[in-house]
Write an enzyme that holds these catalytic residues in place. Sequence first.
Site, PDB file in Angstrom:
ATOM      1  N   GLU A   1      -2.343  68.709  26.453  1.00  0.00           N
ATOM      2  CA  GLU A   1      -3.787  68.548  26.349  1.00  0.00           C
ATOM      3  C   GLU A   1      -4.274  67.376  27.191  1.00  0.00           C
ATOM      4  OE1 GLU A   1      -1.484  68.937  23.976  1.00  0.00           O
ATOM      5  OE2 GLU A   1      -2.399  69.466  22.067  1.00  0.00           O
TER       6      GLU A   1
ATOM      7  N   ASN B   1       3.159  69.755  28.735  1.00  0.00           N
ATOM      8  CA  ASN B   1       3.759  68.525  28.236  1.00  0.00           C
ATOM      9  C   ASN B   1       4.844  68.077  29.214  1.00  0.00           C
ATOM     10  OD1 ASN B   1       5.338  70.799  27.269  1.00  0.00           O
ATOM     11  ND2 ASN B   1       6.386  69.436  25.843  1.00  0.00           N
TER      12      ASN B   1
ATOM     13  N   SER C   1      12.068  57.580  28.176  1.00  0.00           N
ATOM     14  CA  SER C   1      11.626  56.431  27.395  1.00  0.00           C
ATOM     15  C   SER C   1      10.818  56.859  26.163  1.00  0.00           C
ATOM     16  CB  SER C   1      10.777  55.489  28.257  1.00  0.00           C
ATOM     17  OG  SER C   1       9.518  56.073  28.513  1.00  0.00           O
TER      18      SER C   1
END
Length: 132
Positions: A61, A48, A53
Amino acid sequence: MNREVTETDLKLYRTAVSMLERSYSPFSGFRVGAALLTKSGEIITGVNIENSSLGATICAERTAFVKAISEGYREFDTIAIASSGQEAWPCGICRQFMYEFAPDLRVVTGTEEDNLRVLTLKELLPEGFRLQ
């Protein structure tokens, strides 16, 4: 229906765990790693990557899928997902994104190697949308 965990599942999960240190998650502190197995036997990893923002954040994934697709892979077998805390089932966006390419994908996650669960993407996203 939970499926039997295979040696390949364990290998993928271990690879996903090894990716946790590469996660860029300064806002949530929730690290996620993924290991995606192509039908040809290649393992493509992802983490990840958060962004200030927030909307530009990408899950592990999708990172793995984007890397694989950009390298020419289009057929996928299994994805293992590990996190720095709880089980890391794919979010709704990831489920739909992966469904586009692999509705029968096996999804492996858990909190430890001896506590893994395996479901198919179709079980996680019944009646997912896909253009035929």
